[in-house]
Design a protein around this motif. Structure first.
Motif, PDB file in Angstrom:
ATOM      1  N   VAL A  21       0.886  -1.157   0.000  1.00  0.00           N
ATOM      2  CA  VAL A  21       0.000   0.000   0.000  1.00  0.00           C
ATOM      3  C   VAL A  21       0.924   1.206   0.000  1.00  0.00           C
ATOM      4  O   VAL A  21       1.926   1.226   0.711  1.00  0.00           O
ATOM      5  CB  VAL A  21      -0.905   0.024   1.251  1.00  0.00           C
ATOM      6  N   VAL A  34      -3.703   7.260  -2.894  1.00  0.00           N
ATOM      7  CA  VAL A  34      -3.453   5.996  -2.206  1.00  0.00           C
ATOM      8  C   VAL A  34      -3.631   4.866  -3.212  1.00  0.00           C
ATOM      9  O   VAL A  34      -4.635   4.813  -3.926  1.00  0.00           O
ATOM     10  CB  VAL A  34      -4.425   5.798  -1.022  1.00  0.00           C
ATOM     11  N   VAL A  36      -2.405   0.465  -4.332  1.00  0.00           N
ATOM     12  CA  VAL A  36      -1.953  -0.860  -3.911  1.00  0.00           C
ATOM     13  C   VAL A  36      -1.341  -1.556  -5.118  1.00  0.00           C
ATOM     14  O   VAL A  36      -1.759  -1.323  -6.258  1.00  0.00           O
ATOM     15  CB  VAL A  36      -3.114  -1.687  -3.313  1.00  0.00           C
ATOM     16  N   GLU A  80      -5.683  -0.612   1.723  1.00  0.00           N
ATOM     17  CA  GLU A  80      -5.820   0.504   0.773  1.00  0.00           C
ATOM     18  C   GLU A  80      -7.239   1.051   0.800  1.00  0.00           C
ATOM     19  O   GLU A  80      -7.454   2.267   0.851  1.00  0.00           O
ATOM     20  CB  GLU A  80      -5.467   0.049  -0.645  1.00  0.00           C
ATOM     21  N   HIS A  81      -8.201   0.161   0.757  1.00  0.00           N
ATOM     22  CA  HIS A  81      -9.611   0.561   0.788  1.00  0.00           C
ATOM     23  C   HIS A  81      -9.904   1.384   2.044  1.00  0.00           C
ATOM     24  O   HIS A  81     -10.559   2.428   1.975  1.00  0.00           O
ATOM     25  CB  HIS A  81     -10.492  -0.685   0.726  1.00  0.00           C
ATOM     26  N   LYS A  84      -8.173   4.866   1.916  1.00  0.00           N
ATOM     27  CA  LYS A  84      -8.851   5.757   0.962  1.00  0.00           C
ATOM     28  C   LYS A  84     -10.080   6.428   1.574  1.00  0.00           C
ATOM     29  O   LYS A  84     -10.449   7.520   1.166  1.00  0.00           O
ATOM     30  CB  LYS A  84      -9.253   4.992  -0.301  1.00  0.00           C
TER      31      LYS A  84
END
Length: 111
Positions: A21, A34, A36, A80-81, A84
């Motif tokens: 990430v 951001v 991945v 990452e999710h 974000k």
């Protein structure tokens, strides 16, 4: 492992199974992105050279200011999710924790 990772460690793991990430910035305290990837050296190279169409190319977001490595790509994708969806303030705090000067960390992953 989060944040600044020794360059030798990055090279050894750059293309292994798992994921990275990362956060890119246009400048210190600038626009953030951001992402991945399973190969951080390749992916950051693509961003830096404008090979990735979209947000980072449009806004000149090229400085690698933060990264984390995960053994499992699904864990990296979930992280990452989550990041974000954080506020900008939280993202900036994450960067400042390990990189208070907003240094471009690209050289640390390619040496």
């Amino acid at each position: 492992m989060a944040g600044l990772v020794p360059a030798i460690h990055v090279r050894q793991h750059a293309t292994m199974h798992g994921g990275w990430v990362y956060i890119l910035a246009s400048a210190a305290n600038g626009i953030l992105y951001v992402g991945v990837t399973n190969d951080i050296v390749r992916r950051i190279y693509e961003h830096r050279n404008g090979l990735v169409p979209g947000f980072t190319k449009k806004y000149g977001v090229k400085l690698l200011v933060y990264f984390e490595r995960y053994e499992d790509i699904q864990t990296a994708i979930q992280r990452e999710h989550n990041i974000k969806h954080w506020s900008r303030t939280w993202k900036v705090r994450l960067i400042l924790k390990d990189n208070p000067e907003w240094k471009d960390l690209y050289d640390t992953i390619t040496q």
